[in-house]
Enzyme design. Structure first.
Site, PDB file in Angstrom:
ATOM      1  N   PHE A  12       0.940  -1.077   0.065  1.00 30.84           N
ATOM      2  CA  PHE A  12      -0.015  -0.002  -0.075  1.00 30.84           C
ATOM      3  C   PHE A  12       0.971   1.286   0.029  1.00 30.84           C
ATOM      4  O   PHE A  12       1.854   1.571   0.849  1.00 30.84           O
ATOM      5  CB  PHE A  12      -0.802   0.101   1.239  1.00 30.84           C
ATOM      6  CG  PHE A  12      -1.717   1.381   1.454  1.00 30.84           C
ATOM      7  CD1 PHE A  12      -2.800   1.414   0.436  1.00 30.84           C
ATOM      8  CD2 PHE A  12      -1.589   2.181   2.110  1.00 30.84           C
ATOM      9  CE1 PHE A  12      -3.783   2.542   0.369  1.00 30.84           C
ATOM     10  CE2 PHE A  12      -2.292   3.445   2.108  1.00 30.84           C
ATOM     11  CZ  PHE A  12      -3.567   3.343   1.243  1.00 30.84           C
ATOM     12  N   GLY A  13       0.758   1.877  -1.082  1.00 33.38           N
ATOM     13  CA  GLY A  13       1.563   3.132  -1.200  1.00 33.38           C
ATOM     14  C   GLY A  13       0.647   4.530  -0.982  1.00 33.38           C
ATOM     15  O   GLY A  13      -0.239   4.677  -1.706  1.00 33.38           O
ATOM     16  N   TYR A  14       1.013   5.409  -0.122  1.00 32.74           N
ATOM     17  CA  TYR A  14       0.415   6.473   0.327  1.00 32.74           C
ATOM     18  C   TYR A  14       1.400   7.945   0.158  1.00 32.74           C
ATOM     19  O   TYR A  14       0.720   8.892   0.496  1.00 32.74           O
ATOM     20  CB  TYR A  14      -0.015   6.571   1.847  1.00 32.74           C
ATOM     21  CG  TYR A  14       0.998   6.186   3.009  1.00 32.74           C
ATOM     22  CD1 TYR A  14       1.665   7.288   3.393  1.00 32.74           C
ATOM     23  CD2 TYR A  14       1.326   4.867   3.065  1.00 32.74           C
ATOM     24  CE1 TYR A  14       2.709   7.156   4.470  1.00 32.74           C
ATOM     25  CE2 TYR A  14       2.497   4.647   4.212  1.00 32.74           C
ATOM     26  CZ  TYR A  14       2.973   5.690   4.593  1.00 32.74           C
ATOM     27  OH  TYR A  14       3.938   5.234   5.588  1.00 32.74           O
ATOM     28  N   GLY A  15       2.725   7.712  -0.099  1.00 36.08           N
ATOM     29  CA  GLY A  15       3.336   8.793  -0.289  1.00 36.08           C
ATOM     30  C   GLY A  15       4.485   8.663  -1.495  1.00 36.08           C
ATOM     31  O   GLY A  15       3.726   8.638  -2.716  1.00 36.08           O
ATOM     32  N   SER A  16       5.589   8.563  -1.380  1.00 42.99           N
ATOM     33  CA  SER A  16       6.546   8.674  -2.371  1.00 42.99           C
ATOM     34  C   SER A  16       6.360   7.348  -3.372  1.00 42.99           C
ATOM     35  O   SER A  16       6.641   7.271  -4.565  1.00 42.99           O
ATOM     36  CB  SER A  16       7.879   8.765  -2.035  1.00 42.99           C
ATOM     37  OG  SER A  16       8.304   7.801  -1.396  1.00 42.99           O
TER      38      SER A  16
ATOM     39  N   GLU B 232      12.749   2.465   3.287  1.00 44.11           N
ATOM     40  CA  GLU B 232      11.606   2.865   4.014  1.00 44.11           C
ATOM     41  C   GLU B 232      12.126   2.667   5.672  1.00 44.11           C
ATOM     42  O   GLU B 232      11.569   3.262   6.515  1.00 44.11           O
ATOM     43  CB  GLU B 232      10.425   2.122   3.780  1.00 44.11           C
ATOM     44  CG  GLU B 232       9.819   2.421   2.374  1.00 44.11           C
ATOM     45  CD  GLU B 232       9.487   3.841   2.198  1.00 44.11           C
ATOM     46  OE1 GLU B 232       9.320   4.529   3.127  1.00 44.11           O
ATOM     47  OE2 GLU B 232       9.729   4.119   0.631  1.00 44.11           O
TER      48      GLU B 232
END
Length: 221
Positions: free
Chosen positions: A54-58, A131
């Protein structure tokens, strides 16, 4: 505390008494610690089934790994915000930057990426170095609803509130100071936030709160 952007000839930035923060000593996790964290997170994965991230930023605009599928998705119980001081990627120990994290409460719309099980480990190891370099996130499998109605458990990076790099709620003056000064090995905080805002809007899921914060705090920079 030292004022940000300490060059007295640079009048674009007003001193901010709350920036930079006092975060204490910091260190990067060793390869052994990173590998142990990754293996612990993957204990429930059978190594044969494709997994979701799940990607929410970069990760939305720079996933950095090959994916079979990318789809808008939503998680409940967490929301996106600039909650993490970045002392490497988007700042330095002397002038920390800010990056996004998932914190408790609300919901978050992002992009779910499907990663092929075959050959996934080298890409996951690279993702961990990117990360989890300082261990500020807690890797978690979050229930995720895709736009086509499918429900999957997606791997996401959740903010740890028990680390010094957790910002809590910041005043605009602090965010503006960071946007004007902070830069790390991957570039500036301003570029990071701007690119994320643009990517979210281009993906049809604008984060209006983040957009408003950026608009308020980048004036004059």
């Amino acid at each position: 505390m030292n004022a940000p952007c300490s060059d007295p000839a640079d009048r674009r930035y007003a001193p901010c008494p709350d920036y930079p923060p006092s975060l204490g000593e910091s260190r990067l996790l060793t390869d052994e610690e990173l590998n142990a964290s990754l293996e612990c997170t993957l204990r429930s994965w059978d190594r044969t089934t494709d997994l979701w991230l799940f990607g929410y930023g970069s990760l939305i605009w720079n996933p950095g790994l090959p994916t079979l599928e990318a789809m808008r998705s939503k998680v409940h119980g967490y929301h996106r915000g600039l909650y993490l001081w970045s002392r490497v990627n988007r700042g330095t120990p002397e002038q920390p930057g800010l990056v996004l994290a998932l914190d408790r409460g609300g919901s978050c719309i992002g992009i779910a990426f499907r990663l092929a099980a075959d050959g996934a480990m080298p890409h996951l190891q690279a993702l961990w170095r990117r990360e989890m370099a300082m261990g500020s996130y807690r890797p978690a499998w979050l229930p995720c609803v895709l736009t086509d109605g499918r429900r999957v458990d997606a791997l996401a990076f959740v903010m740890r509130r028990d680390v010094p790099s957790y910002t809590g709620k910041l005043h605009d003056e602090v965010v503006k100071a960071v946007l004007g000064c902070a830069s790390g090995r991957y570039g500036t905080t301003l570029d990071y936030v701007s690119r994320t805002v643009a990517a979210l809007r281009e993906s049809g899921m604008p984060d209006r709160a983040l957009e408003a914060l950026l608009e308020r705090c980048r004036r004059g920079i």
